[in-house]
Design a protein around this motif. Structure first.
Motif, PDB file in Angstrom:
ATOM      1  N   UNK A   1       0.843  -1.170   0.000  1.00 54.91           N
ATOM      2  CA  UNK A   1       0.000   0.000   0.000  1.00 54.91           C
ATOM      3  C   UNK A   1       0.894   1.241   0.000  1.00 54.91           C
ATOM      4  N   UNK A   2       0.453   2.263  -0.705  1.00 58.10           N
ATOM      5  CA  UNK A   2       1.231   3.489  -0.765  1.00 58.10           C
ATOM      6  C   UNK A   2       0.343   4.684  -0.437  1.00 58.10           C
ATOM      7  N   UNK A   3       1.011   5.765  -0.061  1.00 54.99           N
ATOM      8  CA  UNK A   3       0.344   7.030   0.213  1.00 54.99           C
ATOM      9  C   UNK A   3       1.164   8.133  -0.452  1.00 54.99           C
ATOM     10  N   UNK A   4       0.489   9.043  -1.152  1.00 59.61           N
ATOM     11  CA  UNK A   4       1.169  10.223  -1.680  1.00 59.61           C
ATOM     12  C   UNK A   4       1.348  11.187  -0.508  1.00 59.61           C
ATOM     13  N   UNK A   5       2.565  11.615  -0.270  1.00 59.14           N
ATOM     14  CA  UNK A   5       2.850  12.484   0.876  1.00 59.14           C
ATOM     15  C   UNK A   5       2.383  13.916   0.604  1.00 59.14           C
ATOM     16  N   UNK A   6       1.827  14.570   1.626  1.00 54.10           N
ATOM     17  CA  UNK A   6       1.247  15.902   1.440  1.00 54.10           C
ATOM     18  C   UNK A   6       2.239  16.990   1.042  1.00 54.10           C
ATOM     19  N   UNK A   7       3.527  16.783   1.251  1.00 54.38           N
ATOM     20  CA  UNK A   7       4.515  17.793   0.850  1.00 54.38           C
ATOM     21  C   UNK A   7       4.859  17.705  -0.641  1.00 54.38           C
ATOM     22  N   UNK A   8       4.274  16.731  -1.340  1.00 55.89           N
ATOM     23  CA  UNK A   8       4.499  16.611  -2.784  1.00 55.89           C
ATOM     24  C   UNK A   8       3.971  17.861  -3.467  1.00 55.89           C
ATOM     25  N   UNK A   9       4.802  18.426  -4.355  1.00 61.39           N
ATOM     26  CA  UNK A   9       4.354  19.589  -5.112  1.00 61.39           C
ATOM     27  C   UNK A   9       5.294  19.809  -6.282  1.00 61.39           C
ATOM     28  N   UNK A  10       4.759  20.441  -7.297  1.00 61.49           N
ATOM     29  CA  UNK A  10       5.560  20.703  -8.483  1.00 61.49           C
ATOM     30  C   UNK A  10       6.078  19.416  -9.083  1.00 61.49           C
ATOM     31  N   UNK A  11       7.367  19.374  -9.313  1.00 60.91           N
ATOM     32  CA  UNK A  11       7.984  18.203  -9.937  1.00 60.91           C
ATOM     33  C   UNK A  11       8.468  17.170  -8.919  1.00 60.91           C
ATOM     34  N   UNK A  12       8.103  17.334  -7.651  1.00 56.82           N
ATOM     35  CA  UNK A  12       8.523  16.410  -6.599  1.00 56.82           C
ATOM     36  C   UNK A  12       7.338  15.562  -6.158  1.00 56.82           C
ATOM     37  N   UNK A  13       7.520  14.249  -6.252  1.00 54.79           N
ATOM     38  CA  UNK A  13       6.509  13.298  -5.818  1.00 54.79           C
ATOM     39  C   UNK A  13       7.045  12.524  -4.627  1.00 54.79           C
ATOM     40  N   UNK A  14       6.400  12.674  -3.486  1.00 53.92           N
ATOM     41  CA  UNK A  14       6.758  11.938  -2.280  1.00 53.92           C
ATOM     42  C   UNK A  14       5.776  10.809  -2.069  1.00 53.92           C
ATOM     43  N   UNK A  15       6.295   9.630  -1.789  1.00 50.98           N
ATOM     44  CA  UNK A  15       5.472   8.434  -1.627  1.00 50.98           C
ATOM     45  C   UNK A  15       5.926   7.705  -0.372  1.00 50.98           C
ATOM     46  N   UNK A  16       4.971   7.237   0.416  1.00 44.54           N
ATOM     47  CA  UNK A  16       5.288   6.357   1.540  1.00 44.54           C
ATOM     48  C   UNK A  16       4.718   4.990   1.225  1.00 44.54           C
ATOM     49  N   UNK A  17       5.546   3.966   1.376  1.00 47.45           N
ATOM     50  CA  UNK A  17       5.126   2.600   1.082  1.00 47.45           C
ATOM     51  C   UNK A  17       5.190   1.771   2.355  1.00 47.45           C
ATOM     52  N   UNK A  18       4.065   1.121   2.662  1.00 47.51           N
ATOM     53  CA  UNK A  18       3.966   0.196   3.788  1.00 47.51           C
ATOM     54  C   UNK A  18       3.222  -1.036   3.292  1.00 47.51           C
ATOM     55  N   UNK A  19       3.681  -2.191   3.678  1.00 44.99           N
ATOM     56  CA  UNK A  19       3.009  -3.404   3.232  1.00 44.99           C
ATOM     57  C   UNK A  19       3.370  -3.735   1.799  1.00 44.99           C
ATOM     58  N   UNK A  20       2.443  -4.395   1.120  1.00 46.01           N
ATOM     59  CA  UNK A  20       2.700  -4.904  -0.229  1.00 46.01           C
ATOM     60  C   UNK A  20       2.058  -4.027  -1.295  1.00 46.01           C
ATOM     61  N   UNK A  21       2.828  -3.746  -2.339  1.00 48.64           N
ATOM     62  CA  UNK A  21       2.338  -2.997  -3.496  1.00 48.64           C
ATOM     63  C   UNK A  21       1.988  -4.012  -4.581  1.00 48.64           C
ATOM     64  N   UNK A  22       0.749  -3.948  -5.064  1.00 47.87           N
ATOM     65  CA  UNK A  22       0.338  -4.859  -6.134  1.00 47.87           C
ATOM     66  C   UNK A  22       0.365  -4.131  -7.474  1.00 47.87           C
ATOM     67  N   UNK A  23       0.057  -4.833  -8.537  1.00 46.68           N
ATOM     68  CA  UNK A  23       0.158  -4.267  -9.876  1.00 46.68           C
ATOM     69  C   UNK A  23      -0.803  -3.099 -10.082  1.00 46.68           C
TER      70      UNK A  23
END
Length: 121
Positions: A1-23
């Protein structure tokens, strides 16, 4: 599972990953990254990894394929985790990333604010 982090802006993408990421989740992340590439040309990624991260084989292959096809669109990659093994692997990978003009760096979770400053600079 992932979450887009709230500080993401412009050309910066922040992601937090916990658990399993599926297709399906991998495809969502790719779509978001491609949207930003369309807007900015080059993007930077900050990825925070939880303690128990995993991925399906299909998602891992899709991720590698996308990364190889889009290296020219990546400026910086910050990997944030408390894993010493991952820190060592990122240090080795950073030398290869530099050949593709990508800056890559590992940060401990306690240094996430420093990671945000680095990725945004």
């Amino acid at each position: 599972m992932y979450t887009i982090l709230p500080l993401s802006r412009g050309s910066v993408l922040g992601i937090e990953i916990n658990g399993k990421v599926d297709i399906a989740q991998e495809r969502e992340l790719v779509a978001k990254a491609e949207e930003l590439i369309g807007e900015h040309g080059k993007i930077s990624l900050l990825v925070v990894l939880g303690d128990h991260v995993g991925t399906s084989f299909e998602a891992a292959m899709a991720d590698m394929k996308w990364m190889l096809a889009n290296m020219k669109h990546l400026a910086k990659i910050a990997i944030v985790s408390d894993s010493k093994l991952l820190a060592a692997l990122v240090a080795v990978d950073a030398a290869f990333a530099k050949l593709a003009s990508i800056e890559e760096k590992h940060f401990d979770k306690a240094d996430i604010e420093t990671a945000w400053h680095w990725i945004e600079s």
